[in-house]
Every structure is written in C-alpha cells, then in structure tokens.
Design a protein around this motif. Sequence first.
Motif, short mmCIF file in Angstrom:
data_model
loop_
_atom_site.label_atom_id
_atom_site.label_comp_id
_atom_site.label_asym_id
_atom_site.label_seq_id
_atom_site.Cartn_x
_atom_site.Cartn_y
_atom_site.Cartn_z
N TYR A 1 -8.53 10.82 3.30
CA TYR A 1 -7.34 10.34 4.08
C TYR A 1 -6.18 11.16 3.62
N ASP A 2 -4.78 10.63 4.36
CA ASP A 2 -3.71 11.50 3.79
C ASP A 2 -2.91 10.97 2.97
N HIS A 3 -3.65 11.32 1.57
CA HIS A 3 -2.92 10.64 0.17
C HIS A 3 -3.23 12.09 -0.66
N GLU A 4 -2.65 12.06 -1.77
CA GLU A 4 -2.69 13.18 -2.78
C GLU A 4 -4.26 13.06 -3.38
N MET A 5 -5.00 13.99 -3.59
CA MET A 5 -6.30 13.81 -3.90
C MET A 5 -6.42 14.81 -5.38
N GLY A 6 -7.32 14.27 -6.03
CA GLY A 6 -7.32 14.85 -7.48
C GLY A 6 -6.42 14.07 -8.45
N LEU A 7 -6.45 14.56 -9.58
CA LEU A 7 -5.45 13.88 -10.55
C LEU A 7 -4.01 13.81 -10.03
N PRO A 8 -3.08 12.78 -10.23
CA PRO A 8 -1.74 12.90 -9.71
C PRO A 8 -0.86 13.78 -10.78
N LYS A 9 -0.11 14.62 -9.82
CA LYS A 9 0.70 15.82 -10.81
C LYS A 9 1.72 14.83 -11.73
N ASN A 10 2.16 13.47 -11.49
CA ASN A 10 2.99 13.16 -12.43
C ASN A 10 2.34 11.89 -13.28
N GLY A 11 1.77 10.95 -12.67
CA GLY A 11 1.11 10.13 -13.22
C GLY A 11 0.80 8.77 -12.34
N TRP A 12 0.44 7.49 -13.02
CA TRP A 12 0.16 6.40 -12.29
C TRP A 12 1.15 5.54 -11.93
N ASP A 13 0.97 4.82 -10.60
CA ASP A 13 1.92 3.89 -10.10
C ASP A 13 0.84 2.61 -10.38
N VAL A 14 1.43 1.64 -11.14
CA VAL A 14 0.74 0.26 -11.17
C VAL A 14 1.52 -0.93 -10.84
N ARG A 15 1.11 -2.00 -10.43
CA ARG A 15 1.80 -3.26 -10.15
C ARG A 15 0.95 -4.37 -10.54
N VAL A 16 1.91 -5.54 -10.70
CA VAL A 16 1.49 -6.78 -11.07
C VAL A 16 0.56 -7.22 -9.74
N ASP A 17 -0.52 -7.59 -10.05
CA ASP A 17 -1.34 -7.87 -8.50
C ASP A 17 -2.26 -8.90 -8.99
N PHE A 18 -1.98 -10.18 -8.32
CA PHE A 18 -2.64 -11.12 -8.35
C PHE A 18 -3.53 -11.63 -6.78
N GLN A 19 -3.73 -10.71 -6.20
CA GLN A 19 -4.51 -10.57 -4.90
C GLN A 19 -3.57 -11.34 -4.03
N ASN A 20 -4.18 -12.27 -2.99
CA ASN A 20 -3.77 -13.02 -2.21
C ASN A 20 -3.40 -14.34 -2.61
N VAL A 21 -3.40 -14.84 -3.79
CA VAL A 21 -3.42 -16.08 -4.20
C VAL A 21 -1.82 -16.33 -4.69
N PHE A 22 -1.21 -15.41 -4.96
CA PHE A 22 -0.06 -15.58 -5.87
C PHE A 22 0.82 -16.66 -5.33
N GLU A 23 1.31 -16.33 -3.92
CA GLU A 23 2.30 -17.36 -3.39
C GLU A 23 1.94 -18.79 -3.27
N THR A 24 0.70 -19.14 -2.70
CA THR A 24 0.19 -20.49 -2.73
C THR A 24 0.16 -20.80 -4.26
N ALA A 25 -0.43 -20.21 -5.06
CA ALA A 25 -0.33 -20.68 -6.63
C ALA A 25 1.10 -20.89 -7.18
N TRP A 26 1.98 -20.07 -6.73
CA TRP A 26 3.22 -20.34 -7.17
C TRP A 26 3.90 -21.68 -6.67
N PHE A 27 3.53 -22.24 -5.69
CA PHE A 27 3.82 -23.41 -5.17
C PHE A 27 3.00 -24.59 -5.97
N GLY A 28 2.26 -24.20 -6.92
CA GLY A 28 1.27 -24.97 -7.63
C GLY A 28 -0.21 -25.20 -7.25
N ALA A 29 -0.79 -24.38 -6.29
CA ALA A 29 -2.01 -24.71 -5.90
C ALA A 29 -3.07 -24.16 -6.94
N ASN A 30 -4.19 -24.73 -7.21
CA ASN A 30 -5.20 -24.24 -8.27
C ASN A 30 -5.78 -23.04 -7.81
#
Length: 386
Positions: A80-109
């Motif tokens: 697809y239209d993205h950089e292929m091969g190893l990244p030139k500079n490095g990795w972008d990472v993120r805090v990722d709790f999938q799709n549960v973060f907001e609902t859990a933030w309100f107190g859901a289990n």
Amino acid sequence: MIYTRDFEEHNNYVSDVWKSYQQGKPIKTPVILGINPRLTMNMPEVNVNGFTFEQYCSDPKIMVIRQIENELWLRFNLLYDHEMGLPKNGWDVRVDFQNVFETAWFGANVNFHPSQVPDVDTLLTDDTKNMLFDKGLPSPKEQPWSKKNQHHYVSMLRMQYEGFEYAGRPIINVTPCGTGTDGPMTLCCNLRGASAFAIDMLEDPDYAHQLLSFVTEATIARILEYRKQYELPVDPNMGGFADDSIELISTEMYTEMVLPYHKRLKEALWSADAKMGIHLCGNVQRHLPTLKKELNLVTIDTGFPFDHALARKQLGPDVEIMGGPSVPMLINASPEQIDAECKRILESGVKEGGKFVLREGNNLAPNTPIANINAMYEASLKYGRY
C-alpha cells in the motif's frame, strides 16, 4: 505484474503519490490500510513470543515489541502507499488499549478472551443506570485507566531515552492514548448495552440525553486535560472523531438526539469554523448530507455497506472519502474479484475532485490473504490514475 518489489523505488513513488495528492493534483488514488497488532497476534511466525492481549495491555514493553513486530511484518509483506523496508529513522509506538480504553475509563470491567481482542462488560444495567450521575464527572487524572495510560506512556518514553532498539532502529516517537473519542452514542451503547440504550432513546429520551451529555462533558474534560498533560500540538481549525453507533438510528433521530453532542464536542475542542473529519463504520449513507452541513465535514472514513458513487453525489467533489472493498470480501474473495471490485469503485465517479483514498472498509481483519491486499494496491495502479 505491475509492481516490482524494489523498496527504494516503491518509497520514492509513494512520496510522489502523497505529495501530489496533498497538493490537490493527484497522480493516482492513494491506498491506505487500517491495521493494528491484532492482525498478527495469532500468527506465530510474527508474534514469536506468543504474547496475548492481556499481556499486551498490561506490559508496556510487550506493547512496544508487538507493535514493532507487526509493523515490521507489514513493511515486508503488504503493498500500500507506505514506506516499505526498515524505517529510515526509527519506530513510532503508542499506548494502545484497543477499543476498550474509553469505556474502561468510565469504570467498565475489561475482559480478555483467548485469541480475541479485549472487550468490556456492560456497566449501566437497569439497576445501576444512574451510577455515573451519582458519582459525578470523573477526574481526568485520577481515573485508574488514566494512571495506566500515564504509566505506559512514561515507560515507553524511558525505553526511548535508554536507547531501546529493534532490528537496529530506535524508538523515535511515543503517543499516549485517550486523546480522541469513539463518539458519544458509541460510548453510551458500550456503557449501557446497545439494545438497552436504543430502547432508552425511544422510551426514556430524558435519560438518554442525560447520559449523552454526561459522557460528552467527561470526554471533553479528559481530552483537554490530556492535551495539556502531554503537551500535544492542537490544530483548532481541524478536528475529528468517530461514532459508529449512529448507524443504528434514523437521520431524524440522529439530528434530534446525537447531533447536539457532536456539535458540543466540536465547540469545546475546536474552533467554530473548524474543518471536521469523522470515522463511521456501518450503514451510514443516509446521514452524509446532514453530517456535511451540520459539522462542516471535509473528510469521512467509511466502512460497509457503502455506495461510493452515491456518496460523491451527496458530498460533492470537495469532501475526502476513504473507502473500498469490504473486510469480508477481502477475506473471502479471489484476487481477481478484488481487482474487479476496485475497478468498479474507482470508475464509479468517486474520484471526482481528486479526494478519494482507497482502503479496506474498515480495519483489516486477521487471516486476510496477502494476495487480496496486494491485488487492491495493484488495482489502484491500473484504475486509480488521474
């Protein structure tokens, strides 16, 4: 075969594709893919340690490793239209709790099931439907999942500063979670249960409005606090959010029950004349004219079912549309069928105005054949040229 996998050649071409698209003079329709680590979680050749989503959400180092494993696989396997091969500079990472973060933030289990993404229990049953109101608006900093977000974010930054590398590349950017929103109605459906909240909207609209207002104000407070806490750049003239659950209601009910809270989000988080984007999975075609008019919509990220030709007529040539073959089709069809579907979409008139991005509709599913994904890209080279 149209494409030869020379990474430097591909990356130079991708740069030209995006530059021309952003300048309003596209040379071809760009192709993106909605992907997260769930795509390769059950692929032992990629997830070599067999990490689970429970481990992923609990341990920031595992979260980093799984994201980079996934990204590395994409860079050497999917076109697809993205950089292929190893990244030139490095990795972008993120805090990722999938799709549960907001609902859990309100107190859901949160539940973790084998080989599945995490999900949440319904928090607001008929017996507890007022519990959030009784507690009052949550403190953005003091919620347990805010503290978890902060812990993971700081831990990832520490990995960056201490020189963590993967495949010879360092971490160059870390992004926290919770700075956007899945949308007021979607949050209400997650907290209350979709069927229960739909009944509330019909039989107890005062309660539905109260809950919509509550989650909207809490979301605004959280996002504003996170912007300040994480020193995030904010463009008040460009914004966006999602709200997939509006596919469940008529445009009349959307206008009456949900639109006021979408406008409230925009008012609190962006300028009055901000250009807005929205992500909507599902059957939302009927809402498009209202969204464009009421929210100053300039981009929409779509799912399925979706009529791309009709959408272009509804929205005009100046609104960016992102969409393409449905995720079930990408899993089950042949490469030849994917080629034909992309041809149909790209030649439907959706390219008018030069503001169409081809993608899966929406969020690439595990076990999608690589040949089908690559067929979509090759179709863009044949039928997506301007």
